[in-house]
Design an enzyme around this catalytic site. Structure first.
Site, PDB file in Angstrom:
ATOM      1  N   LYS A   1       0.845  -1.198   0.000  1.00  0.00           N
ATOM      2  CA  LYS A   1       0.000   0.000   0.000  1.00  0.00           C
ATOM      3  C   LYS A   1       0.879   1.246   0.000  1.00  0.00           C
ATOM      4  O   LYS A   1       1.535   1.561   0.991  1.00  0.00           O
ATOM      5  CB  LYS A   1      -0.899   0.046   1.245  1.00  0.00           C
ATOM      6  CG  LYS A   1      -1.977   1.106   1.107  1.00  0.00           C
ATOM      7  CD  LYS A   1      -2.573   1.540   2.410  1.00  0.00           C
ATOM      8  CE  LYS A   1      -1.807   2.640   3.069  1.00  0.00           C
ATOM      9  NZ  LYS A   1      -1.793   3.921   2.337  1.00  0.00           N
TER      10      LYS A   1
ATOM     11  N   CYS B   1      13.517  11.543   5.768  1.00  0.00           N
ATOM     12  CA  CYS B   1      13.712  11.161   7.168  1.00  0.00           C
ATOM     13  C   CYS B   1      15.168  11.362   7.591  1.00  0.00           C
ATOM     14  O   CYS B   1      15.461  11.473   8.775  1.00  0.00           O
ATOM     15  CB  CYS B   1      13.265   9.731   7.400  1.00  0.00           C
ATOM     16  SG  CYS B   1      13.998   8.578   6.244  1.00  0.00           S
TER      17      CYS B   1
ATOM     18  N   GLU C   1      10.674   1.608   9.867  1.00  0.00           N
ATOM     19  CA  GLU C   1      11.611   2.700   9.567  1.00  0.00           C
ATOM     20  C   GLU C   1      10.824   3.986   9.764  1.00  0.00           C
ATOM     21  O   GLU C   1       9.863   4.240   9.044  1.00  0.00           O
ATOM     22  CB  GLU C   1      12.115   2.550   8.126  1.00  0.00           C
ATOM     23  CG  GLU C   1      13.477   3.183   7.916  1.00  0.00           C
ATOM     24  CD  GLU C   1      13.415   4.683   7.703  1.00  0.00           C
ATOM     25  OE1 GLU C   1      13.632   5.430   8.678  1.00  0.00           O
ATOM     26  OE2 GLU C   1      13.139   5.101   6.583  1.00  0.00           O
TER      27      GLU C   1
ATOM     28  N   GLU D   1       9.921  15.964  15.138  1.00  0.00           N
ATOM     29  CA  GLU D   1      10.193  15.934  13.694  1.00  0.00           C
ATOM     30  C   GLU D   1       9.232  16.878  12.969  1.00  0.00           C
ATOM     31  O   GLU D   1       8.025  16.715  13.034  1.00  0.00           O
ATOM     32  CB  GLU D   1      10.013  14.506  13.165  1.00  0.00           C
ATOM     33  CG  GLU D   1      10.434  14.379  11.720  1.00  0.00           C
ATOM     34  CD  GLU D   1      10.223  12.974  11.153  1.00  0.00           C
ATOM     35  OE1 GLU D   1       9.180  12.364  11.430  1.00  0.00           O
ATOM     36  OE2 GLU D   1      11.105  12.504  10.417  1.00  0.00           O
TER      37      GLU D   1
ATOM     38  N   THR E   1       2.492   6.511  13.640  1.00  0.00           N
ATOM     39  CA  THR E   1       1.896   5.408  12.868  1.00  0.00           C
ATOM     40  C   THR E   1       2.638   4.106  13.161  1.00  0.00           C
ATOM     41  O   THR E   1       2.010   3.048  13.301  1.00  0.00           O
ATOM     42  CB  THR E   1       1.958   5.692  11.350  1.00  0.00           C
ATOM     43  OG1 THR E   1       1.626   7.050  11.119  1.00  0.00           O
ATOM     44  CG2 THR E   1       1.028   4.793  10.586  1.00  0.00           C
TER      45      THR E   1
ATOM     46  N   GLY F   1       7.344   5.284   7.708  1.00  0.00           N
ATOM     47  CA  GLY F   1       6.409   6.393   7.897  1.00  0.00           C
ATOM     48  C   GLY F   1       6.696   7.072   9.217  1.00  0.00           C
ATOM     49  O   GLY F   1       7.788   6.943   9.777  1.00  0.00           O
TER      50      GLY F   1
HETATM   51  O1  TXE Z   1       2.785   9.470   7.537  1.00  0.00           O
HETATM   52  P1  TXE Z   1       2.130   8.141   7.990  1.00  0.00           P
HETATM   53  P2  TXE Z   1       2.047  10.843   7.369  1.00  0.00           P
HETATM   54  C1  TXE Z   1       6.699  11.554   9.340  1.00  0.00           C
HETATM   55  C2  TXE Z   1       6.705  13.028   9.199  1.00  0.00           C
HETATM   56  C3  TXE Z   1       5.315  13.342   8.855  1.00  0.00           C
HETATM   57  C4  TXE Z   1       4.600  12.369   9.738  1.00  0.00           C
HETATM   58  C5  TXE Z   1       3.230  12.019   9.329  1.00  0.00           C
HETATM   59  O2  TXE Z   1       7.038  13.615  10.422  1.00  0.00           O
HETATM   60  O3  TXE Z   1       4.954  14.652   9.133  1.00  0.00           O
HETATM   61  O4  TXE Z   1       5.398  11.206   9.681  1.00  0.00           O
HETATM   62  O5  TXE Z   1       3.174  11.773   7.944  1.00  0.00           O
HETATM   63  C6  TXE Z   1       0.135   4.411   6.282  1.00  0.00           C
HETATM   64  N1  TXE Z   1      -1.943   1.265   9.771  1.00  0.00           N
HETATM   65  N2  TXE Z   1       7.062  10.819   8.166  1.00  0.00           N
HETATM   66  O6  TXE Z   1       0.872  11.037   8.236  1.00  0.00           O
HETATM   67  O7  TXE Z   1       0.719   8.368   8.403  1.00  0.00           O
HETATM   68  C7  TXE Z   1      -0.120   5.602   5.387  1.00  0.00           C
HETATM   69  O8  TXE Z   1      -1.297   5.421   4.632  1.00  0.00           O
HETATM   70  C8  TXE Z   1      -1.200   0.980   8.699  1.00  0.00           C
HETATM   71  C9  TXE Z   1       8.357  10.244   8.186  1.00  0.00           C
HETATM   72  O9  TXE Z   1       1.814  10.981   5.948  1.00  0.00           O
HETATM   73  O10 TXE Z   1       3.038   7.497   8.949  1.00  0.00           O
HETATM   74  C10 TXE Z   1       1.145   5.633   4.562  1.00  0.00           C
HETATM   75  O11 TXE Z   1       1.071   4.664   3.522  1.00  0.00           O
HETATM   76  N3  TXE Z   1      -0.721   1.915   7.868  1.00  0.00           N
HETATM   77  C11 TXE Z   1       8.612   9.371   7.086  1.00  0.00           C
HETATM   78  C12 TXE Z   1       2.221   5.225   5.580  1.00  0.00           C
HETATM   79  O12 TXE Z   1       1.503   4.555   6.628  1.00  0.00           O
HETATM   80  C13 TXE Z   1      -0.986   3.200   8.136  1.00  0.00           C
HETATM   81  C14 TXE Z   1       7.881   9.473   5.848  1.00  0.00           C
HETATM   82  C15 TXE Z   1       2.989   6.400   6.179  1.00  0.00           C
HETATM   83  O13 TXE Z   1       2.073   7.371   6.606  1.00  0.00           O
HETATM   84  C16 TXE Z   1      -1.763   3.566   9.259  1.00  0.00           C
HETATM   85  C17 TXE Z   1       6.557   9.995   5.982  1.00  0.00           C
HETATM   86  C18 TXE Z   1      -2.249   2.534  10.098  1.00  0.00           C
HETATM   87  N4  TXE Z   1      -2.984   2.772  11.200  1.00  0.00           N
HETATM   88  C19 TXE Z   1       6.218  10.673   7.117  1.00  0.00           C
HETATM   89  N5  TXE Z   1      -1.864   4.907   9.279  1.00  0.00           N
HETATM   90  C20 TXE Z   1       9.960   8.765   6.942  1.00  0.00           C
HETATM   91  N6  TXE Z   1      10.561   8.351   8.032  1.00  0.00           N
HETATM   92  O14 TXE Z   1      10.458   8.627   5.835  1.00  0.00           O
HETATM   93  C21 TXE Z   1      -1.191   5.382   8.217  1.00  0.00           C
HETATM   94  N7  TXE Z   1      -0.661   4.352   7.510  1.00  0.00           N
END
Ligand code: TXE
Length: 482
Positions: free
Chosen positions: A172, A280, A246, A383, A228, A224
């Site tokens: 996904k 990140c 990660e 962050e 999350t 992510g």
């Molecule tokens: O990421 P999410 P978001 C950080 C960064 C950002 C914050 C939130 O600080 O502002 O995270 O970003 C899926 N069960 N990073 O909200 O939600 C979601 O659909 C399973 C750091 O966009 O963590 C997406 O595919 N999956 C980072 C993925 O998780 C779930 C990169 C990441 O989204 C879920 C991005 C659930 N309950 C954001 N909820 C890095 N480290 O590279 C969401 N997702």
């Protein structure tokens, strides 16, 4: 234009027929639709992946490699089309997508396709009694959840080792950036056997959660946010899944007075603002040794001011749009908070007035440098994930190591010094999964990649990834008569 799910080798609509708006961050306008999938779509995808597993897992590694290399070649041939799509979907400069994101996606596929043909396991001779050898077998259906900041780059970083080792995949991509994963599934459709790769689009809390909670998906790889990641850990722990997380970073950039000044400025500028600070690995906390603080700040702020925030399609643009309206608002709130926490904004700190007529409603934010913040304030601990950095002076090696380690994160760090002994000492004591000395984002795909503390669990890259996606099974053969 409506994106479709890729299940069992077919491009299909979501069961509900419901779609999510997909927004171009540079204009703020909806430009396509992505499936709002639910547990029923995930169920179909898992069933397709299960059906494909027996044959794919027994396909010789050479043949899996050959098919994956064909996917890589097809992607490379289509590089321009994919780069443009990534630029529109994410808001990043087209030139960045064309030189970093898509080439790296090609490289991920090639790297793991060929790596598996060199993958070997261990044997242990138990003196005079037995010979042990370890089988490394694919684990079944791998659930893969990827973020929006480097969409196809991180999507392929995860699916490639999973597929190469003989797993089948239900993946996904982020609902904010679904386009290039969809386009990749169109390419895969003519190359991979049905059900080997399945891509289900949708919201994290619905589609993502249905994958992590699925009882027949024993492996989960997630990149992510840390919040999350906590949810993913909570869901998967009682199901005893193998999980790789990660997550976020709040990475230190440590500049000693003896550093090569120009290299430190160049490297720190890139690590602060690359991809609008949405990596990140970005170094958002800059620590500068006191004797060069003024010189560093003057040069750094001058360079940050010169970065051109502009239409991502223009080749002169250095900084494109942030990924979404809510994200650019979040970044703005952190800059306000910095003011309340005593910070001084040296440049940026706001959304630019007019990037271009086309981009009037886009989600842009100026590169922002903040000083005078306490090391332990929220802006320095949380962050932000945008083009916002703080600069803080330090007096000694011990002090800067304390500063560097003063957050809950531990993903990466950069250290700028010409003193090799100091570089070793500092690298040893900073609590991060990756330490760069006199560089940033030099990535060798063979090295272990991941975070300590709240930045992650487990490692990706090279052998670590091949091991993650396989189950070690020891076979012990009694050696009779010895
Ligand atoms: O990421 P999410 P978001 C950080 C960064 C950002 C914050 C939130 O600080 O502002 O995270 O970003 C899926 N069960 N990073 O909200 O939600 C979601 O659909 C399973 C750091 O966009 O963590 C997406 O595919 N999956 C980072 C993925 O998780 C779930 C990169 C990441 O989204 C879920 C991005 C659930 N309950 C954001 N909820 C890095 N480290 O590279 C969401 N997702």
């Amino acid at each position: 234009m409506a994106i479709k799910n890729y299940i069992g080798g077919e491009l299909v609509e979501p069961v509900s027929r419901a779609y999510l708006d997909n927004v171009d961050p540079s204009t703020g306008q909806v430009y396509s639709q992505a499936p709002d999938s639910d547990h029923r779509d995930v169920e179909h995808a898992v069933a397709a992946a299960e059906r494909a597993f027996p044959s794919w897992s027994r396909t010789p590694a050479d043949e899996r490699c050959r098919l994956m290399l064909r996917v890589a070649d097809a992607l490379e041939r289509d590089l321009d089309r994919f780069a443009l799509a990534e630029c529109i979907d994410n808001g990043k400069p087209l030139k960045l997508a064309a030189t970093l994101d898509i080439p790296r996606a090609v490289k991920n596929l090639r790297f793991f396709a060929t790596a598996v043909t060199h993958f070997h396991s261990e044997s242990h001779v138990t003196d005079g009694v037995a010979l042990n050898y370890t089988l490394r077998q694919p684990r079944g259906v791998a659930g893969i959840i990827s973020p929006w900041n480097l969409p196809l780059y991180l999507f392929t970083w995860k699916i490639a080792p999973a597929l190469a080792t003989g797993n089948t995949v239900v993946a996904k991509p982020s609902e904010l950036t679904p386009m290039t994963a969809y386009m990749l599934s169109e390419l895969c459709r003519t190359i991979l056997p049905p059900g080997v790769l399945n891509v289900v689009h949708g919201l994290g809390a619905k589609t993502g959660a249905a994958i992590t909670a699925h009882p027949r998906v024993p492996t989960i790889s997630f990149t992510g946010g840390t919040v999350t990641g906590t949810e993913v850990a909570r869901t998967t722990a009682p199901l005893f899944k193998k999980v790789g997380l990660e997550m976020g970073g709040k990475n230190p950039n440590v500049v000693f007075a003896d550093a090569d000044f120009d290299a430190a400025i160049d490297g720190t500028l890139r690590s602060s603002f690359a991809n609008q600070g949405q990596v990140c690995l970005c170094g958002s906390r800059i620590f500068v040794e006191r004797p060069i603080l003024d010189r560093f700040l003057t040069a750094f702020v001058d360079r940050a001011r010169k970065l051109k925030v502009g239409d991502p399609l223009e080749s002169s643009t250095d900084q494109g749009a942030l990924v979404s309206r809510s994200h650019v608002e979040k970044v703005g709130r952190y800059v306000e908070l910095a003011g309340q926490e005593g910070g001084t904004i040296r440049c940026g700190g706001r959304r630019p007035d007019a990037v271009s007529p086309r981009c009037r409603d886009g989600f842009f934010f100026e590169p922002t440098v903040i000083t005078d913040l306490p090391v332990d304030c929220r802006v320095n601990r949380e962050e932000i994930f945008g083009p916002v950095v703080s600069v803080t002076p330090f007096e000694s090696e011990d002090q800067v190591i304390d500063f560097a380690n003063s957050t809950d994160y531990g993903l990466s760090a950069s250290v700028w010094t010409q003193n090799l002994s100091r570089a070793h000492r500092v690298a040893e004591r900073i609590q991060s999964g990756t330490i760069w000395i006199n560089c940033w984002l030099v990535r060798d795909l063979r090295v272990p990649f991941g975070g300590m503390k709240n930045s992650g669990v487990g490692r990706e890259g090279g052998l670590e990834a091949l091991r993650f996606y396989t189950e070690p099974k020891n076979v012990c053969i009694h050696v009779a008569g010895s």
